[in-house]
Scaffold this motif. Sequence first.
Motif, short mmCIF file in Angstrom:
data_model
loop_
_atom_site.label_atom_id
_atom_site.label_comp_id
_atom_site.label_asym_id
_atom_site.label_seq_id
_atom_site.Cartn_x
_atom_site.Cartn_y
_atom_site.Cartn_z
N CYS A 20 0.86 -1.15 0.02
CA CYS A 20 0.13 0.00 -0.06
C CYS A 20 0.92 1.20 0.01
O CYS A 20 1.82 1.37 0.70
CB CYS A 20 -0.94 -0.01 1.25
SG CYS A 20 -2.07 -1.18 1.10
N GLY A 21 0.51 2.15 -0.90
CA GLY A 21 1.24 3.38 -0.96
C GLY A 21 2.57 3.48 -1.72
O GLY A 21 3.39 4.65 -1.91
N ALA A 27 7.77 9.10 -3.06
CA ALA A 27 7.00 9.64 -1.94
C ALA A 27 6.27 10.56 -2.26
O ALA A 27 5.06 11.00 -1.65
CB ALA A 27 8.15 10.23 -1.23
N GLY A 28 6.42 11.20 -3.57
CA GLY A 28 5.39 12.51 -3.92
C GLY A 28 5.01 12.33 -5.43
O GLY A 28 5.17 13.61 -6.05
N GLY A 29 4.89 11.35 -6.10
CA GLY A 29 4.37 11.25 -7.31
C GLY A 29 5.52 10.76 -8.34
O GLY A 29 6.68 10.37 -7.80
N GLY A 30 5.40 10.66 -9.55
CA GLY A 30 6.24 10.43 -10.59
C GLY A 30 5.87 9.26 -11.17
O GLY A 30 4.78 8.70 -10.94
N SER A 31 6.62 8.72 -12.16
CA SER A 31 6.16 7.56 -12.85
C SER A 31 6.73 6.22 -12.33
O SER A 31 7.77 6.34 -11.42
CB SER A 31 6.62 7.55 -14.17
OG SER A 31 7.98 7.74 -14.28
N ALA A 32 6.38 5.12 -12.66
CA ALA A 32 7.10 3.88 -12.16
C ALA A 32 8.42 3.87 -12.44
O ALA A 32 8.94 4.31 -13.49
CB ALA A 32 6.29 2.64 -12.89
N ARG A 36 13.26 9.52 -7.70
CA ARG A 36 13.02 10.99 -6.77
C ARG A 36 12.37 10.43 -5.58
O ARG A 36 11.66 9.71 -5.28
CB ARG A 36 12.11 11.90 -7.44
CG ARG A 36 12.73 12.50 -8.59
CD ARG A 36 11.85 13.62 -9.34
NE ARG A 36 10.72 12.66 -9.87
CZ ARG A 36 9.54 13.34 -9.89
NH1 ARG A 36 9.40 14.42 -9.45
NH2 ARG A 36 8.62 12.49 -10.08
N ARG A 37 13.00 10.89 -4.42
CA ARG A 37 12.49 10.90 -3.17
C ARG A 37 12.09 12.45 -2.44
O ARG A 37 12.62 13.28 -2.76
CB ARG A 37 13.39 10.24 -2.00
CG ARG A 37 13.88 8.70 -2.59
CD ARG A 37 12.81 8.01 -2.13
NE ARG A 37 13.41 6.51 -2.51
CZ ARG A 37 12.48 5.89 -3.46
NH1 ARG A 37 11.58 6.37 -4.18
NH2 ARG A 37 13.17 4.70 -3.74
N ASP A 38 11.29 12.02 -1.46
CA ASP A 38 10.91 13.53 -0.65
C ASP A 38 12.10 13.92 -0.12
O ASP A 38 12.72 13.53 0.72
CB ASP A 38 9.78 13.01 0.51
CG ASP A 38 9.34 14.38 1.10
OD1 ASP A 38 9.90 15.37 1.10
OD2 ASP A 38 8.13 14.19 1.80
N GLY A 141 5.82 6.18 12.11
CA GLY A 141 5.79 5.35 10.75
C GLY A 141 6.63 6.22 9.97
O GLY A 141 7.36 7.33 10.09
N ASN A 142 6.72 5.83 8.65
CA ASN A 142 7.61 6.55 7.52
C ASN A 142 6.70 7.72 7.16
O ASN A 142 5.44 7.49 6.56
CB ASN A 142 7.59 5.70 6.45
CG ASN A 142 8.04 6.35 5.16
OD1 ASN A 142 9.03 7.22 5.25
ND2 ASN A 142 8.06 5.84 4.15
N PRO A 143 7.06 8.95 7.63
CA PRO A 143 6.27 10.39 7.22
C PRO A 143 5.69 10.37 5.91
O PRO A 143 4.38 10.55 5.90
CB PRO A 143 7.47 11.62 7.53
CG PRO A 143 8.39 10.82 8.58
CD PRO A 143 8.37 9.26 8.15
N PRO A 144 6.28 10.06 4.98
CA PRO A 144 5.75 10.19 3.29
C PRO A 144 4.61 9.26 3.54
O PRO A 144 3.43 9.61 2.89
CB PRO A 144 6.88 9.83 2.62
CG PRO A 144 7.91 10.33 3.32
CD PRO A 144 7.75 9.68 4.44
#
Length: 155
Positions: A20-21, A27-32, A36-38, A141-144
């Motif tokens: 899930c998620g 973390a903030g959109g993008g393609s498969a 990129r990370r938050d 938990g993991n903030p993002p």
Amino acid sequence: MEGTAGTAGTAPGTPTGGGCGSGNGTAGGGSAGDTRRDSGDTAGDTGGDTGELSAAFVTCPNLSVATELARSLVQRRLAACVNVIPGVTSVYTWQGKLEEDSEVLLMIKTRSSRVPALSDFVRSHHPYEVPEVVALPVAQGNPPYLRWVRDSVPP
């Protein structure tokens, strides 16, 4: 499937690890496959107020009931994510008799404020006379991920 990021039973281009998620691995959109990370500093950040989110647990008699409940909870935005975990053995007493059953466990991530509505929905759509619905507050938990849960389930 040669040449894909997936594994057996995984759609081409889907990152391994799933869950899930984690649909696109960012973390903030993008393609498969996007790496990129938050970029925000989240050291020590629990991602929200303690108790704002909950993990709820529901047992079901079979995969069909579990999957239908899981889909309905997410579609109605009572849950951000539901993990469907088959092969759980439950041992309990019911009407004075020791019982042991194979069940399917739902692990549901939601807002704590939505647990009463989630519980009402489960009780009205579950085949058991007394379905299990228990919820525990998520303290950390993991903030993002926690932000994603909050963004996915309205207050």
